[in-house]
Design a protein around this motif. Structure first.
Motif, short mmCIF file in Angstrom:
data_model
loop_
_atom_site.label_atom_id
_atom_site.label_comp_id
_atom_site.label_asym_id
_atom_site.label_seq_id
_atom_site.Cartn_x
_atom_site.Cartn_y
_atom_site.Cartn_z
N ILE B 90 0.84 -1.21 0.00
CA ILE B 90 0.00 0.00 0.00
C ILE B 90 0.87 1.25 0.00
O ILE B 90 0.58 2.24 -0.67
CB ILE B 90 -0.95 -0.01 1.23
CG1 ILE B 90 -2.02 -1.09 1.06
CG2 ILE B 90 -1.58 1.37 1.46
CD1 ILE B 90 -2.81 -1.38 2.33
N ASN B 166 -2.26 6.24 1.29
CA ASN B 166 -2.61 5.90 -0.10
C ASN B 166 -3.92 5.10 -0.15
O ASN B 166 -4.66 5.20 -1.12
CB ASN B 166 -1.51 5.05 -0.75
CG ASN B 166 -0.22 5.84 -0.98
OD1 ASN B 166 -0.22 7.06 -0.83
ND2 ASN B 166 0.85 5.14 -1.31
N ASP B 167 -4.16 4.31 0.89
CA ASP B 167 -5.41 3.54 0.92
C ASP B 167 -5.84 3.28 2.37
O ASP B 167 -5.64 2.19 2.90
CB ASP B 167 -5.26 2.23 0.14
CG ASP B 167 -6.60 1.54 -0.06
OD1 ASP B 167 -7.63 2.02 0.51
OD2 ASP B 167 -6.65 0.51 -0.76
N THR B 169 -8.72 2.90 3.50
CA THR B 169 -9.81 1.91 3.56
C THR B 169 -9.24 0.51 3.77
O THR B 169 -9.69 -0.23 4.65
CB THR B 169 -10.62 1.92 2.24
OG1 THR B 169 -10.99 3.27 1.95
CG2 THR B 169 -11.86 1.06 2.35
N ARG B 170 -8.25 0.16 2.96
CA ARG B 170 -7.67 -1.18 3.07
C ARG B 170 -6.89 -1.35 4.37
O ARG B 170 -6.95 -2.40 5.01
CB ARG B 170 -6.76 -1.45 1.85
CG ARG B 170 -6.18 -2.83 1.81
CD ARG B 170 -7.23 -3.94 1.75
NE ARG B 170 -6.61 -5.25 1.91
CZ ARG B 170 -7.19 -6.27 2.55
NH1 ARG B 170 -8.42 -6.16 3.07
NH2 ARG B 170 -6.55 -7.42 2.66
N GLY B 260 -3.40 8.26 -4.98
CA GLY B 260 -4.73 7.92 -4.49
C GLY B 260 -5.22 8.76 -3.33
O GLY B 260 -6.37 8.66 -2.90
N LYS B 267 -12.88 8.59 1.73
CA LYS B 267 -12.55 7.36 2.48
C LYS B 267 -12.65 7.59 3.99
O LYS B 267 -13.10 6.72 4.73
CB LYS B 267 -11.15 6.87 2.10
CG LYS B 267 -11.10 6.30 0.68
CD LYS B 267 -9.71 5.79 0.31
CE LYS B 267 -9.73 5.15 -1.08
NZ LYS B 267 -8.41 4.62 -1.46
#
Lengths: 276, 276
Positions: B90, B166-167, B169-170, B260, B267
């Motif tokens: 990520i 960058n993410d 959510t994950r 991202g 998010k």
């Protein structure tokens, strides 16, 4: 770690977590002793620290990590009594803002990066996002915390002034901030008035904030253990008798307690942070 | 401050600002020396620090100031190799996330306050605002910086991992975060690999970030002085040859470089921060 240091470690941990609630003492040194002994102080002697102190605090602040070395923060040192008075009023009449010999306003500041791009004729497509403001606010916080540690190492005390966010628009006017710079908090620095040094405030049990591999939300027992500890602290230090839960609900339970910070988003947008 | 300490102070300031660009040495002590010597490290030996180190870092982190004692942050210690691998991916394949003996994900966390209010049958009207997320992110940053100072005092090195954003959510899924908790950054802690200790990175002249009474945007000369200093650093350490201005433009000039993070806002909303 040697045996003679253990009592100091154990005592510092007991002060921070409450006797019986502290983690086992591990590695220990003078820096850990300094960090664990932090207390926010809200009454300052007027006498100035030695020449060069402000510059030493800023050198420490600039030595903190900064995201991609963007250095998206600044600090404004405010001494003018009229400005100090108005900042104190904005912050809900916190008199220590007028008293302390050093008062800094920390800024989330992407304007400097903007100026260099303008000079180079470049556009910063990545700038108008919430991410940029967040990076800048975190940069400011990392820098400020280094300044706090530096100050405390020099025998000075500090208190953060989040209540400058009650009216970031007016603070920005007072400090003549360019677009892309916004106050995130203030910081008082000075020697504590006798009797105002305060007592180390107990925090939540470590198991409530440190998770292993995944988040553990089953924390009712930790809160139940902490509530009476904070009520005792509050009796001893604030002539009140509130548990932590009661305080949190008082602080976050009403719109009134936000003191205008419900409008922070629109004010930041107006100060040049689109927050997309 | 005594005369014998002056050469150390002057040398540390020269390393941080570049020889000739440093402020005059003022008060000095071992803590300032520690703070000024900070370098982010991106290559770690696998050997674990002594038992109790993680708990000492968290005790230091919990000793930092926290807005109204709300304690709106948490940390997740991640050791599972598969989770580390995915976090490294990520973050744009930062291998040190897999290498370092201690890896922490710092969270903006208002979920604990939410749980206590739910238990008390209270509503937290002040919660759904950008202000709450900002308080939580700043709380996390102050705490993390104390952990960094504590780690460095114990001979360990660190690097912040903003690229977890960058993410988010994950990352939240991997760590099974409840609503109202969101990753703000990661932190690698460990002993540096030989040769990877790095060199102190020069920062902008102090006059570019420290303002007096009001903001001074006339900083082109400071940037012009700093640009070649960063180009030299980059030649010596990164086999590149980029000025600071070039780096800032590369980092913020394109949407691609955001990796991202232009979607961070939506998010965070999905993770339980309405950001009103």
């Amino acid at each position: 770690m040697d045996g003679t240091q253990m009592p100091a470690a154990a005592a510092a941990l007991a002060a921070r977590y409450g006797a019986g609630a502290e983690p086992k003492a591990g590695p220990w040194n003078e820096t850990l002793a300094l960090l664990l002994s932090h207390r926010s102080v809200r009454g300052f002697r007027p006498d100035a620290p030695p020449a060069g102190t402000l510059e030493a605090l800023i050198a420490a602040a600039q030595s903190a990590a900064t995201s991609s070395n963007l250095q998206t923060w600044s600090a404004v040192s405010v001494n003018d009594p009229a400005t100090r008075r108005e900042l104190a009023t904005i912050a809900g009449n916190q008199k220590h803002i007028e008293q302390c010999p050093i008062f800094l306003v920390f800024l989330a500041d992407v304007s400097r990066n903007g100026r260099l791009a303008a000079e180079a004729g470049a556009e910063l497509a990545g700038m108008p996002y919430l991410e940029s403001f967040l990076v800048a606010a975190i940069d400011a916080a990392l820098a400020a915390q280094n300044a706090v540690v530096a100050a405390e190492s020099l025998g000075l005390s500090t208190v953060y002034i989040g209540a400058l966010r009650n009216d970031v628009t007016r603070v920005a006017e007072l400090l003549r901030l360019p677009p892309g710079a916004a106050p995130v908090f203030g910081l008082c620095v000075g020697y504590p008035l006798p009797g105002r040094e305060g007592e180390v405030k107990p925090r939540l049990p470590q198991a409530a904030v440190l998770h292993h591999e995944a988040y553990d939300a089953d924390d009712a027992a930790h809160r139940a253990a902490y509530d009476p500890r904070m009520a005792e602290f509050s009796r001893r230090n604030e002539m009140a008798d509130q548990t932590w839960s009661q305080r949190v609900i008082a602080r976050l339970g009403t719109m009134k307690a936000l003191s205008g910070r419900d409008r922070l988003k629109e004010k930041l947008v107006a100060l040049g942070f689109p927050l997309r």
